[in-house]
Design a protein around this motif. Structure first.
Motif, PDB file in Angstrom:
ATOM      1  N   THR A  45      -7.834   9.183 -59.378  1.00 16.89           N
ATOM      2  CA  THR A  45      -7.298   7.856 -59.949  1.00 16.89           C
ATOM      3  C   THR A  45      -6.026   7.174 -59.479  1.00 16.89           C
ATOM      4  OG1 THR A  45      -6.295   9.083 -61.657  1.00 16.89           O
ATOM      5  CG2 THR A  45      -8.675   8.475 -62.018  1.00 16.89           C
ATOM      6  N   LEU A  46      -5.233   8.209 -58.663  1.00 16.60           N
ATOM      7  CA  LEU A  46      -3.997   7.691 -58.412  1.00 16.60           C
ATOM      8  C   LEU A  46      -4.061   7.171 -56.897  1.00 16.60           C
ATOM      9  CD1 LEU A  46      -2.016  11.023 -59.227  1.00 16.60           C
ATOM     10  CD2 LEU A  46      -1.661   8.816 -60.430  1.00 16.60           C
ATOM     11  N   ILE A  47      -4.993   7.032 -56.262  1.00 18.12           N
ATOM     12  CA  ILE A  47      -5.130   6.620 -54.508  1.00 18.12           C
ATOM     13  C   ILE A  47      -4.911   5.155 -54.762  1.00 18.12           C
ATOM     14  CG2 ILE A  47      -6.726   6.278 -52.676  1.00 18.12           C
ATOM     15  CD1 ILE A  47      -8.029   9.102 -53.377  1.00 18.12           C
ATOM     16  N   THR A  48      -5.523   4.329 -55.546  1.00 11.13           N
ATOM     17  CA  THR A  48      -5.406   2.774 -55.823  1.00 11.13           C
ATOM     18  C   THR A  48      -3.995   2.340 -56.118  1.00 11.13           C
ATOM     19  OG1 THR A  48      -7.594   2.690 -56.284  1.00 11.13           O
ATOM     20  CG2 THR A  48      -6.106   0.523 -56.598  1.00 11.13           C
ATOM     21  N   GLU A  49      -3.270   3.032 -56.924  1.00 10.74           N
ATOM     22  CA  GLU A  49      -2.075   2.892 -57.356  1.00 10.74           C
ATOM     23  C   GLU A  49      -1.137   3.337 -56.432  1.00 10.74           C
ATOM     24  OE1 GLU A  49       1.093   3.854 -60.924  1.00 10.74           O
ATOM     25  OE2 GLU A  49      -0.623   5.239 -60.570  1.00 10.74           O
ATOM     26  N   SER A  50      -1.282   4.440 -55.534  1.00  7.41           N
ATOM     27  CA  SER A  50      -0.053   4.834 -54.638  1.00  7.41           C
ATOM     28  C   SER A  50      -0.220   3.958 -53.305  1.00  7.41           C
ATOM     29  CB  SER A  50      -0.660   6.335 -54.145  1.00  7.41           C
ATOM     30  OG  SER A  50      -0.055   7.266 -55.368  1.00  7.41           O
ATOM     31  N   ARG A  51      -1.534   3.521 -53.026  1.00  9.50           N
ATOM     32  CA  ARG A  51      -1.786   2.677 -51.974  1.00  9.50           C
ATOM     33  C   ARG A  51      -0.773   1.338 -52.084  1.00  9.50           C
ATOM     34  NH1 ARG A  51      -5.102   3.791 -48.048  1.00  9.50           N
ATOM     35  NH2 ARG A  51      -7.326   5.083 -48.660  1.00  9.50           N
ATOM     36  N   TRP A  95       4.511   7.938 -49.924  1.00 10.81           N
ATOM     37  CA  TRP A  95       3.546   8.213 -48.950  1.00 10.81           C
ATOM     38  C   TRP A  95       3.065   9.638 -48.965  1.00 10.81           C
ATOM     39  CZ3 TRP A  95       1.329   4.628 -45.985  1.00 10.81           C
ATOM     40  CH2 TRP A  95       2.048   3.488 -45.658  1.00 10.81           C
ATOM     41  N   ALA A  96       3.894  10.576 -49.503  1.00 11.66           N
ATOM     42  CA  ALA A  96       3.476  11.767 -49.455  1.00 11.66           C
ATOM     43  C   ALA A  96       2.392  12.092 -50.613  1.00 11.66           C
ATOM     44  CB  ALA A  96       4.701  12.735 -49.724  1.00 11.66           C
ATOM     45  N   GLN A  97       2.865  11.371 -51.698  1.00  3.96           N
ATOM     46  CA  GLN A  97       2.102  11.485 -52.449  1.00  3.96           C
ATOM     47  C   GLN A  97       0.622  10.883 -52.581  1.00  3.96           C
ATOM     48  OE1 GLN A  97       4.511   9.837 -55.883  1.00  3.96           O
ATOM     49  NE2 GLN A  97       4.947  11.659 -56.662  1.00  3.96           N
ATOM     50  N   LEU A  98       0.346   9.911 -51.924  1.00  5.07           N
ATOM     51  CA  LEU A  98      -0.794   9.277 -51.348  1.00  5.07           C
ATOM     52  C   LEU A  98      -1.491  10.038 -50.324  1.00  5.07           C
ATOM     53  CD1 LEU A  98      -2.784   6.881 -51.118  1.00  5.07           C
ATOM     54  CD2 LEU A  98      -1.235   5.964 -49.143  1.00  5.07           C
ATOM     55  N   MET A  99      -0.868  10.853 -49.364  1.00  3.99           N
ATOM     56  CA  MET A  99      -1.698  11.549 -48.651  1.00  3.99           C
ATOM     57  C   MET A  99      -1.994  12.686 -49.512  1.00  3.99           C
ATOM     58  SD  MET A  99       1.136  11.864 -45.548  1.00  3.99           S
ATOM     59  CE  MET A  99       0.616  13.245 -44.928  1.00  3.99           C
ATOM     60  N   THR A 100      -1.227  13.337 -50.338  1.00  4.91           N
ATOM     61  CA  THR A 100      -1.709  14.443 -51.001  1.00  4.91           C
ATOM     62  C   THR A 100      -2.902  14.036 -51.974  1.00  4.91           C
ATOM     63  OG1 THR A 100       0.529  15.403 -51.289  1.00  4.91           O
ATOM     64  CG2 THR A 100      -1.002  16.043 -52.971  1.00  4.91           C
ATOM     65  N   ALA A 101      -2.902  13.028 -52.636  1.00  4.51           N
ATOM     66  CA  ALA A 101      -4.100  12.555 -53.567  1.00  4.51           C
ATOM     67  C   ALA A 101      -5.245  12.480 -52.667  1.00  4.51           C
ATOM     68  CB  ALA A 101      -3.903  11.208 -53.957  1.00  4.51           C
ATOM     69  N   LEU A 102      -5.177  11.675 -51.376  1.00  7.58           N
ATOM     70  CA  LEU A 102      -6.443  11.594 -50.642  1.00  7.58           C
ATOM     71  C   LEU A 102      -7.118  12.857 -50.266  1.00  7.58           C
ATOM     72  CD1 LEU A 102      -5.159   8.660 -48.426  1.00  7.58           C
ATOM     73  CD2 LEU A 102      -7.113   8.719 -49.882  1.00  7.58           C
ATOM     74  N   PHE A 103      -6.146  13.997 -49.735  1.00 10.23           N
ATOM     75  CA  PHE A 103      -6.457  15.380 -49.182  1.00 10.23           C
ATOM     76  C   PHE A 103      -7.088  16.015 -50.415  1.00 10.23           C
ATOM     77  CE2 PHE A 103      -5.802  19.439 -47.419  1.00 10.23           C
ATOM     78  CZ  PHE A 103      -6.172  19.289 -46.053  1.00 10.23           C
ATOM     79  N   ARG A 104      -6.332  16.010 -51.840  1.00 13.11           N
ATOM     80  CA  ARG A 104      -7.043  16.885 -52.883  1.00 13.11           C
ATOM     81  C   ARG A 104      -8.424  16.145 -53.111  1.00 13.11           C
ATOM     82  NH1 ARG A 104      -1.812  17.474 -56.517  1.00 13.11           N
ATOM     83  NH2 ARG A 104      -0.877  19.438 -55.624  1.00 13.11           N
ATOM     84  N   ALA A 105      -8.645  14.836 -52.835  1.00 12.41           N
ATOM     85  CA  ALA A 105     -10.008  14.099 -53.192  1.00 12.41           C
ATOM     86  C   ALA A 105     -11.108  14.530 -52.164  1.00 12.41           C
ATOM     87  CB  ALA A 105      -9.625  12.693 -53.337  1.00 12.41           C
ATOM     88  N   GLY A 106     -10.606  15.182 -51.196  1.00  8.11           N
ATOM     89  CA  GLY A 106     -11.689  15.431 -50.027  1.00  8.11           C
ATOM     90  C   GLY A 106     -11.625  14.413 -49.019  1.00  8.11           C
ATOM     91  N   ARG A 107     -10.646  13.619 -48.821  1.00 10.92           N
ATOM     92  CA  ARG A 107     -10.645  12.739 -47.937  1.00 10.92           C
ATOM     93  C   ARG A 107      -9.487  12.673 -46.781  1.00 10.92           C
ATOM     94  NH1 ARG A 107     -10.526   7.572 -52.274  1.00 10.92           N
ATOM     95  NH2 ARG A 107     -10.281   6.476 -50.397  1.00 10.92           N
ATOM     96  N   GLN A 108      -9.971  13.807 -46.017  1.00  9.83           N
ATOM     97  CA  GLN A 108      -8.892  14.641 -45.085  1.00  9.83           C
ATOM     98  C   GLN A 108      -8.707  13.555 -44.173  1.00  9.83           C
ATOM     99  OE1 GLN A 108     -11.367  17.887 -44.366  1.00  9.83           O
ATOM    100  NE2 GLN A 108      -9.607  19.591 -44.984  1.00  9.83           N
ATOM    101  N   ALA A 109      -9.436  12.969 -43.519  1.00 12.75           N
ATOM    102  CA  ALA A 109      -9.232  11.941 -42.429  1.00 12.75           C
ATOM    103  C   ALA A 109      -8.578  10.715 -42.809  1.00 12.75           C
ATOM    104  CB  ALA A 109     -10.711  11.368 -41.934  1.00 12.75           C
ATOM    105  N   GLU A 110      -8.791  10.193 -43.974  1.00 12.65           N
ATOM    106  CA  GLU A 110      -7.902   9.345 -44.619  1.00 12.65           C
ATOM    107  C   GLU A 110      -6.438   9.728 -44.823  1.00 12.65           C
ATOM    108  OE1 GLU A 110      -9.385   6.551 -47.775  1.00 12.65           O
ATOM    109  OE2 GLU A 110     -11.373   7.780 -47.509  1.00 12.65           O
TER     110      GLU A 110
END
Length: 451
Positions: free
Chosen positions: A105-111, A124-139
């Motif tokens: 739920t944090l990805i949109t806000e972090s972007r 930026w670190a928090q956005l990367m972390t949220a994407l990675f934990r959500a299984g979106r490694q490439a993003e």
């Protein structure tokens, strides 16, 4: 003037020498409410409560400061510190939300936040972390390439070491074929927790010099370089590789905290990895001395650790704390210590850090590098402090003898001198002679200052 007329007969805005003074309760100004909620959040004992208070505090913001007020003067105010306070709270709230499993739920806000603050690496670190934990490694990896190009093209620099470390961690994890949803270690943001410096600081030149010279030993503890001379260390001082410690002791109201905070502000640029402040309540009448385990909880949270990341046992917390500070240059102010036992678990384990401790009693059981015992201010310094605090215009025509009497009535204690001077400054119709009379007759005016 017009605002006072609108408010009617309420004693909110007063006329004082040089302008107006607004006296507001916390619930009468959103900025005061915001600061109060942040303080409550910092004292919360569980992440759910901390998150709720942070959401409540951030909910008071409706945009940039004073943006909806048609005033060129207000629009030109220097408000970055207020905006920085909001961003720090926002980053902390996002970190807690992520710890509680709300990464997706944090990805949109972090972007949106990284678009608004493109050079704020923590976001930026928090956005990367949220994407990675959500299984979106490439993003997540592409996000790093985006911020890398942006900083290189627009600033000519690379991302900081901690953001690069996070990228390497993710890259290695992805190459090794680990599960997509992993627990990414948080990127610590250097805390900046020093209280505001005292508005007027007078005297203590010798003590400040000693603390300044002493702090230099925290920089290059293994290879001293002082023009070929080894830096001086007092008897019993720290050797190479040891943390640098200074204790400041003295009676109540003598100015121990003011000296420590002022010195910390002077020394802060030497410690880029963080400056923290903990009130240990060692001699507070209304609060029990802070347990070392609770103090360590606060110190660990200063670096973004929350909830399950903080061990329950005191020794485990102390070990994690020392590990966190290893290799860092951090300034730590421990105010109003009760005893050596309260202090020992809070000391870093290695070189690079500088610890300032205040206490009413001499902490002779600590292996300190330097001990400063404060006495009352010399008479000239006490008089100067009174004049600068009250305002020179307010004391036009006052005799030196009367000023000296006022300082003596305050025992030449800095806190008492400031209190009396502020009392004089806030009563435009009062005069120094009357204040001196009151100080001599009504001792309750100063007894209220007992720390």
């Amino acid at each position: 003037m017009r605002l006072r007329q609108i408010l009617g007969q309420r004693e909110v805005i007063l006329t004082v020498p040089g302008g107006y003074l607004a006296r507001l309760r916390t619930d009468e100004l959103d900025l005061l409410q915001f600061r109060r909620l942040l303080q409550k959040a910092s004292r919360a004992r569980d992440p759910e409560t901390e998150r709720r208070l942070l959401h409540q505090a951030l909910g008071l913001w409706r945009g940039p400061v004073c943006v909806d007020i048609a005033s060129e003067t207000l629009q030109q105010l220097d408000v970055p510190p207020v905006a920085e306070l909001r961003l720090n709270a926002l980053e902390l709230r996002i970190a807690i939300d992520a710890d509680l499993g709300e990464d997706a739920t944090l990805i949109t806000e972090s972007r949106a936040l990284t678009a608004e603050h493109p050079f704020r690496e923590r976001l930026w670190a928090q956005l990367m972390t949220a994407l990675f934990r959500a299984g979106r490694q490439a993003e997540a990896l592409e996000t790093y390439r985006t911020v890398f190009r942006k900083m290189r093209d627009e600033l000519g620099i690379s991302p900081g070491a901690e953001l690069r470390h996070l990228h390497q961690y993710m890259l290695m994890d992805a190459l090794c074929g680990a599960p997509a949803v992993v627990s990414v270690p948080p990127v610590p943001v250097p805390p900046r927790q020093l209280p505001a410096d005292v508005p007027v600081f007078v005297g203590r030149t010798g003590e400040l010099t000693e603390l300044t010279v002493l702090s230099g030993q925290a920089h290059e503890p293994t290879v001293p370089d002082c023009g070929g001379r080894k830096p001086a260390v007092s008897d019993g001082g720290a050797g190479a590789g040891a943390v640098v410690i200074a204790t400041i002791d003295g009676m109540a109201d003598v100015g121990k905290t003011a000296l420590a905070v002022h010195a910390a502000h002077v020394l802060a640029p030497r410690f880029p990895d963080g400056q923290v402040f903990v009130d240990l309540h060692g001699h507070s009448q209304d609060t029990a001395p802070l347990d070392p385990a609770d103090a360590l909880d606060r110190l660990l949270r200063a670096w973004g650790l929350t909830g399950e990341r903080i061990p329950a046992h005191l020794d485990d917390r102390a070990g994690l704390y020392r590990n966190l500070l290893a290799g860092r240059r951090v300034l730590i102010v421990l105010d109003d210590a009760a005893s050596e036992a309260q202090i020992r678990p809070l000391l870093p384990g290695g070189a690079g850090c500088h610890v300032l401790i205040t206490s009413r009693r001499g902490l002779t059981g600590l292996d300190t590098t330097q001990t400063l015992s404060l006495d009352v201010l010399p008479a000239p310094d006490a008089i100067t402090l009174f004049i600068r605090t009250a305002g020179e215009r307010r004391l036009t025509g006052a005799s030196r003898r009367l000023l000296a009497t006022a300082a003596e009535q305050c025992g030449r204690l800095p806190l008492a001198v400031r209190f009396a001077a502020v009392r004089l400054r806030s009563h435009p119709t009062g005069d120094l002679a009357h204040l001196v009379y009151r100080l001599g007759e009504d001792r309750q005016l100063l007894e209220a200052l007992d720390e």
